[in-house]
Motif scaffolding. Structure first.
Motif, PDB file in Angstrom:
ATOM      1  N   ASP A  79       1.438  15.914   5.713  1.00  0.00           N
ATOM      2  CA  ASP A  79       2.577  16.053   6.614  1.00  0.00           C
ATOM      3  C   ASP A  79       3.763  15.275   6.052  1.00  0.00           C
ATOM      4  N   ALA A  80       4.873  15.327   6.746  1.00  0.00           N
ATOM      5  CA  ALA A  80       6.109  14.720   6.262  1.00  0.00           C
ATOM      6  C   ALA A  80       6.105  13.188   6.317  1.00  0.00           C
ATOM      7  N   SER A  81       5.059  12.594   6.896  1.00  0.00           N
ATOM      8  CA  SER A  81       5.028  11.139   7.029  1.00  0.00           C
ATOM      9  C   SER A  81       4.564  10.431   5.756  1.00  0.00           C
ATOM     10  N   ILE A  82       4.225  11.205   4.712  1.00  0.00           N
ATOM     11  CA  ILE A  82       3.676  10.608   3.492  1.00  0.00           C
ATOM     12  C   ILE A  82       4.142  11.411   2.281  1.00  0.00           C
ATOM     13  N   CYS A  83       4.174  10.755   1.125  1.00  0.00           N
ATOM     14  CA  CYS A  83       4.563  11.419  -0.125  1.00  0.00           C
ATOM     15  C   CYS A  83       3.339  12.015  -0.801  1.00  0.00           C
ATOM     16  N   GLU A  84       3.575  12.992  -1.651  1.00  0.00           N
ATOM     17  CA  GLU A  84       2.502  13.623  -2.418  1.00  0.00           C
ATOM     18  C   GLU A  84       2.830  13.486  -3.900  1.00  0.00           C
ATOM     19  N   GLY A  85       1.792  13.317  -4.710  1.00  0.00           N
ATOM     20  CA  GLY A  85       1.998  13.207  -6.149  1.00  0.00           C
ATOM     21  C   GLY A  85       0.728  13.526  -6.902  1.00  0.00           C
ATOM     22  N   GLU A  86       0.783  13.281  -8.212  1.00  0.00           N
ATOM     23  CA  GLU A  86      -0.381  13.486  -9.062  1.00  0.00           C
ATOM     24  C   GLU A  86      -0.500  12.317 -10.019  1.00  0.00           C
ATOM     25  N   LEU A  87      -1.717  11.808 -10.154  1.00  0.00           N
ATOM     26  CA  LEU A  87      -1.987  10.782 -11.158  1.00  0.00           C
ATOM     27  C   LEU A  87      -2.535  11.491 -12.383  1.00  0.00           C
ATOM     28  N   PRO A  88      -1.943  11.224 -13.556  1.00  0.00           N
ATOM     29  CA  PRO A  88      -2.436  11.881 -14.762  1.00  0.00           C
ATOM     30  C   PRO A  88      -3.772  11.289 -15.206  1.00  0.00           C
ATOM     31  N   GLY A  89      -4.675  12.161 -15.574  1.00  0.00           N
ATOM     32  CA  GLY A  89      -5.966  11.720 -16.079  1.00  0.00           C
ATOM     33  C   GLY A  89      -5.866  11.232 -17.513  1.00  0.00           C
ATOM     34  N   GLY A  90      -7.012  10.927 -18.071  1.00  0.00           N
ATOM     35  CA  GLY A  90      -7.072  10.472 -19.449  1.00  0.00           C
ATOM     36  C   GLY A  90      -8.059   9.334 -19.600  1.00  0.00           C
ATOM     37  N   LYS A  91      -8.040   8.718 -20.775  1.00  0.00           N
ATOM     38  CA  LYS A  91      -8.963   7.613 -21.052  1.00  0.00           C
ATOM     39  C   LYS A  91      -8.403   6.303 -20.507  1.00  0.00           C
ATOM     40  N   TYR A  92      -9.290   5.551 -19.862  1.00  0.00           N
ATOM     41  CA  TYR A  92      -8.926   4.260 -19.290  1.00  0.00           C
ATOM     42  C   TYR A  92     -10.002   3.243 -19.637  1.00  0.00           C
ATOM     43  N   LEU A  93      -9.575   2.028 -19.910  1.00  0.00           N
ATOM     44  CA  LEU A  93     -10.479   0.894 -20.054  1.00  0.00           C
ATOM     45  C   LEU A  93     -10.560   0.257 -18.671  1.00  0.00           C
ATOM     46  N   ILE A  94     -11.774   0.172 -18.113  1.00  0.00           N
ATOM     47  CA  ILE A  94     -11.982  -0.232 -16.725  1.00  0.00           C
ATOM     48  C   ILE A  94     -12.582  -1.645 -16.673  1.00  0.00           C
ATOM     49  N   PHE A  95     -11.978  -2.498 -15.845  1.00  0.00           N
ATOM     50  CA  PHE A  95     -12.447  -3.869 -15.634  1.00  0.00           C
ATOM     51  C   PHE A  95     -12.712  -4.055 -14.139  1.00  0.00           C
ATOM     52  N   GLU A  96     -13.905  -4.576 -13.780  1.00  0.00           N
ATOM     53  CA  GLU A  96     -14.153  -4.913 -12.381  1.00  0.00           C
ATOM     54  C   GLU A  96     -13.699  -6.351 -12.155  1.00  0.00           C
ATOM     55  N   VAL A  97     -12.884  -6.552 -11.101  1.00  0.00           N
ATOM     56  CA  VAL A  97     -12.263  -7.850 -10.854  1.00  0.00           C
ATOM     57  C   VAL A  97     -12.394  -8.197  -9.374  1.00  0.00           C
ATOM     58  N   LYS A  98     -12.678  -9.461  -9.098  1.00  0.00           N
ATOM     59  CA  LYS A  98     -12.662  -9.913  -7.707  1.00  0.00           C
ATOM     60  C   LYS A  98     -11.214  -9.805  -7.222  1.00  0.00           C
ATOM     61  N   HIS A  99     -11.018  -9.248  -6.050  1.00  0.00           N
ATOM     62  CA  HIS A  99      -9.667  -8.962  -5.574  1.00  0.00           C
ATOM     63  C   HIS A  99      -9.069 -10.148  -4.826  1.00  0.00           C
ATOM     64  N   THR A 100      -8.743 -11.180  -5.600  1.00  0.00           N
ATOM     65  CA  THR A 100      -7.967 -12.310  -5.078  1.00  0.00           C
ATOM     66  C   THR A 100      -6.739 -12.414  -5.957  1.00  0.00           C
ATOM     67  N   ALA A 101      -5.681 -12.987  -5.432  1.00  0.00           N
ATOM     68  CA  ALA A 101      -4.445 -13.115  -6.216  1.00  0.00           C
ATOM     69  C   ALA A 101      -4.722 -13.842  -7.533  1.00  0.00           C
ATOM     70  N   GLN A 102      -5.518 -14.900  -7.474  1.00  0.00           N
ATOM     71  CA  GLN A 102      -5.810 -15.694  -8.668  1.00  0.00           C
ATOM     72  C   GLN A 102      -6.600 -14.880  -9.701  1.00  0.00           C
ATOM     73  N   ASP A 103      -7.637 -14.158  -9.261  1.00  0.00           N
ATOM     74  CA  ASP A 103      -8.452 -13.377 -10.192  1.00  0.00           C
ATOM     75  C   ASP A 103      -7.672 -12.196 -10.778  1.00  0.00           C
ATOM     76  N   ILE A 104      -6.842 -11.576  -9.953  1.00  0.00           N
ATOM     77  CA  ILE A 104      -6.020 -10.460 -10.450  1.00  0.00           C
ATOM     78  C   ILE A 104      -5.030 -10.975 -11.497  1.00  0.00           C
ATOM     79  N   GLN A 105      -4.357 -12.093 -11.207  1.00  0.00           N
ATOM     80  CA  GLN A 105      -3.407 -12.669 -12.171  1.00  0.00           C
ATOM     81  C   GLN A 105      -4.102 -13.000 -13.480  1.00  0.00           C
ATOM     82  N   LYS A 106      -5.271 -13.614 -13.398  1.00  0.00           N
ATOM     83  CA  LYS A 106      -6.019 -13.975 -14.604  1.00  0.00           C
ATOM     84  C   LYS A 106      -6.405 -12.715 -15.372  1.00  0.00           C
ATOM     85  N   ALA A 107      -6.859 -11.692 -14.657  1.00  0.00           N
ATOM     86  CA  ALA A 107      -7.253 -10.443 -15.315  1.00  0.00           C
ATOM     87  C   ALA A 107      -6.076  -9.827 -16.058  1.00  0.00           C
ATOM     88  N   TYR A 108      -4.917  -9.769 -15.405  1.00  0.00           N
ATOM     89  CA  TYR A 108      -3.746  -9.194 -16.077  1.00  0.00           C
ATOM     90  C   TYR A 108      -3.342 -10.024 -17.303  1.00  0.00           C
TER      91      TYR A 108
END
Length: 152
Positions: A79-108
């Motif tokens: 509906d009009a309350s949200i945007c629509e888009g597409e994420l392009p596929g492809g190869k990605y390197l995947i890292f599992e990270v605890k979702h805290t600000a500190q762990d995310i910052q360290k991961a990046y």
């Protein structure tokens, strides 16, 4: 760092965007998206993405864009309350990270030297934070770094 290479498909997404400094406001955008998705009964087996669109080292904080996304089927009518888009596929390197600000910052901070140590070159697509299944309610996410097909 523990990682795996995964080929992601193209995804059709519904998304909401926030503009401003990365931080607590991103959580508000994601919560707003989850509320929308819950009202539409889309959260039961959802894949969510958080996408920081800009590098805060090269973009003024007030101009940084953040997208909260949910994967939707090809035939889902939005509906009009949200945007629509597409994420392009492809190869990605995947890292599992605890979702805290500190762990995310360290991961990046660690991802880019790690990427180089493996001989991968980043592709020209945004980095994705992916939440699948239990990850939606648990404090973990996957950071998906787009990589070019061959090693450098």
């Amino acid at each position: 760092m523990k990682s795996k290479v995964e080929t992601l498909p193209n995804y059709r997404i519904a998304y909401m965007r926030g503009v401003g400094p990365y931080g607590p406001a991103n959580i508000e955008v994601m919560e707003k998206l989850k509320k929308w998705a819950e009202e539409k009964n889309l959260l039961t087996s959802a894949t969510l993405f958080a996408i920081p669109q800009d590098n805060p080292e090269t973009t003024l904080p007030e101009n940084c864009r953040f997208d909260a996304c949910i994967v939707i089927s090809k035939d889902y009518q939005i509906d009009a309350s949200i945007c629509e888009g597409e994420l392009p596929g492809g190869k990605y390197l995947i890292f599992e990270v605890k979702h805290t600000a500190q762990d995310i910052q360290k991961a990046y901070a660690d991802i880019f030297p790690f990427l180089q140590s493996l001989g991968y070159k980043m592709d020209d697509k945004p980095i994705l934070e992916r939440y699948i299944g239990d990850m939606i309610s648990n404090p973990y996410c996957e950071i998906c770094v787009p990589i070019k097909a061959g090693k450098v």
